[in-house]
Scaffold this active site. Structure first.
Site, PDB file in Angstrom:
ATOM      1  N   LYS A  78       0.834  -1.205   0.000  1.00  0.00           N
ATOM      2  CA  LYS A  78       0.000   0.000   0.000  1.00  0.00           C
ATOM      3  C   LYS A  78       0.872   1.261   0.000  1.00  0.00           C
ATOM      4  O   LYS A  78       1.909   1.303   0.665  1.00  0.00           O
ATOM      5  CB  LYS A  78      -0.897  -0.041   1.239  1.00  0.00           C
ATOM      6  CG  LYS A  78      -1.872   1.103   1.413  1.00  0.00           C
ATOM      7  CD  LYS A  78      -2.701   0.843   2.667  1.00  0.00           C
ATOM      8  CE  LYS A  78      -3.682   1.942   2.976  1.00  0.00           C
ATOM      9  NZ  LYS A  78      -4.496   1.621   4.177  1.00  0.00           N
ATOM     10  N   SER A 153      -9.327   2.280   3.426  1.00  0.00           N
ATOM     11  CA  SER A 153      -8.378   3.038   2.629  1.00  0.00           C
ATOM     12  C   SER A 153      -7.462   2.159   1.771  1.00  0.00           C
ATOM     13  O   SER A 153      -6.750   2.668   0.905  1.00  0.00           O
ATOM     14  CB  SER A 153      -7.510   3.904   3.557  1.00  0.00           C
ATOM     15  OG  SER A 153      -6.728   3.106   4.417  1.00  0.00           O
ATOM     16  N   SER A 177      -9.703  -0.330   7.316  1.00  0.00           N
ATOM     17  CA  SER A 177      -9.125  -0.072   6.000  1.00  0.00           C
ATOM     18  C   SER A 177      -8.646  -1.310   5.262  1.00  0.00           C
ATOM     19  O   SER A 177      -8.330  -1.230   4.075  1.00  0.00           O
ATOM     20  CB  SER A 177      -7.963   0.914   6.128  1.00  0.00           C
ATOM     21  OG  SER A 177      -8.441   2.204   6.418  1.00  0.00           O
TER      22      SER A 177
END
Length: 468
Positions: A78, A153, A177
């Site tokens: 990420k 996220s 997330s």
């Protein structure tokens, strides 16, 4: 030759010389190129480095060396997580040229296990949203229905795994997330027990809501990621001692007592999500578990307090940008920071006191139950053109319209939580079941997730991106 899809199967095929790591990684890189225009899941791709790493794995195997349990498995990282020498923007224009200075412990452990990092995935600015868009890289879309969000996220990670681009992707989870994108994208998402994987990327070392974890093709893949990344490190003083966590491929849940809360007391859960969770509960009952409703008398104050506390964390980390770089911030992020600076110390401590009450509520549930299940989200993935600010209202009876049902389990911090696919809604959008385990008990949580997975509730459904 058919190349396997799951991380565990890929690694076994590479170790047994049924597949080459170079073949596996080349296919993953091809999938990135094929899907990027439609999904925008990746921010950077490391073609040459990934292929060189795969060649080294193949050479070691040819020489008879022992390779790790994830040998040849492509993994995505990420863009909230630094990599040494690689661009790490946190989805923010303020960091668009930032270069990472170190590899986190979990990345070092994945590579030692033979996994190969192929690129970085998109995230909203500072991982603040349940959607996945930013002003650096744009909007990521859902592989099951590209008009909708993959969630946030870790939205790029969810899209990449959901589209079969990579079998494993790292996410961070401060409020759901990992689990939200997993639920929206039809994959498995794991928030481990607090401290199970050392957290070494934050500016605070005593954070009690943040976790590393995987988005994965299968429950076993999530376990495999955890198995090679768990364990203590002094860099994270809250990291847990080493603990063996076994995986039961049969998902034996006979004799388990599982609590079911459809709405956690204050969420407006859609009919199609309720139906999917009921089907998952029936699968567990048929497999020998007892599943009974539990009363959780939580209300909207839980979500409001979580958001306020979370905003204070983010403002403490990045609120200095308001002074000189406000124009580079997403307006929603800037507003969040400004509100956070209005929170007094006693107000913040009151949030900590509420967290204690919620924790004791869970303690009471787990005295009579081995785990708790509920939806991962109350609805399927919203349109990608929407934002968190399009929601927040209540029904006439006080139920919250669209909010993450994952938040309370970051707020209470210590329990592991797993999102596992349990059905598909009317718009070809997946539905996730959230399995919450007792503190330190990932093993039972995995058994329950595996039992649901074996119920084959996703049969006959596939992502739109794969049908094209």
């Amino acid at each position: 030759m058919t190349i396997p899809e799951s991380a565990v199967e890929i690694a076994a095929a590479v170790r047994n010389r049924q597949s080459k790591a170079t073949e596996i990684v080349a296919r993953s890189l091809d999938r990135i190129r094929q899907t990027q225009a439609d999904l925008n899941a990746f921010t950077d791709v490391y073609d040459d480095e990934a292929m060189e790493a795969a060649q080294r794995i193949d050479a070691r195997i040819a020489d008879g060396d022992t390779v790790g349990p994830l040998a040849g498995v492509p993994v995505a990282v990420k863009d909230f997580t630094p990599l040494k020498g690689k661009r790490t923007t946190y989805g923010s224009l303020a960091y668009k040229d930032n270069i990472g200075t170190f590899d986190p412990i979990y990345v070092q452990r994945l590579r030692a296990a033979g996994a190969i990092v192929v690129g970085k995935t998109n995230t909203p600015e500072f991982a603040h949203a349940g959607f996945c868009t930013n002003r650096v890289f744009g909007t990521t879309l859902n592989p099951w229905n590209t008009e909708h969000t993959p969630g946030g996220s870790s939205g790029g990670a969810g899209a990449a795994v959901g589209a079969h681009v990579v079998p494993l992707a790292e996410g961070t989870d401060m409020g759901g997330s990992i689990r939200i994108p997993a639920g929206y994208c039809g994959c498995v998402g794991l928030k481990p027990s607090l401290g199970r994987i050392p957290m070494d990327i934050l500016k605070s070392v005593h954070d009690t809501i943040s976790h590393f974890g995987p988005l994965a093709r299968t429950v076993e893949d999530a376990w495999a990621f955890l198995n090679v990344t768990k364990g203590p490190d002094d860099v994270d003083p809250m990291s847990l001692p080493a603990q063996e966590i076994a995986f039961d491929a049969d998902g034996d849940v006979r004799g388990l007592k599982i609590g079911l809360s459809m709405d956690l007391g204050f969420f407006d859960v859609s009919d199609e999500v309720r139906a999917a969770v009921d089907r998952a509960a029936a699968v567990l009952r048929d497999a020998g578990a007892t599943v009974d409703p539990v009363d959780i008398a939580w209300d909207r104050s839980v979500a409001d307090a979580m958001m306020k506390g979370w905003s204070v964390y983010l403002a403490a980390f990045e609120g200095h940008l308001l002074k000189d770089s406000k124009d580079l911030l997403d307006p929603g992020v800037a507003c969040m920071f400004e509100d956070a600076f209005k929170t007094s110390a006693p107000e913040f401590k009151a949030i900590e006191m509420l967290r204690r009450r919620l924790w004791l509520d869970l303690v009471a549930i787990f005295k009579g139950h081995d785990a708790l299940i509920c939806p991962t989200a109350p609805i399927t993935a919203p349109l990608a053109t929407m934002t968190d600010f399009d929601f927040g209202g209540e029904t006439e009876d006080g139920k919250l319209i669209w909010a993450e049902m994952t938040h309370p389990f970051n707020f209470t911090a210590h329990c592991p939580a797993l999102s596992v696919p349990c059905g598909v809604g009317a718009l070809n959008l997946p539905i996730g079941l959230q399995v919450v385990g007792r503190r330190f008990d990932e093993e039972t949580m995995f058994r329950i997730g595996r039992a649901v997975e074996r119920g084959d509730l996703m049969a006959g459904h596939k992502p739109q991106i794969l049908a094209a």
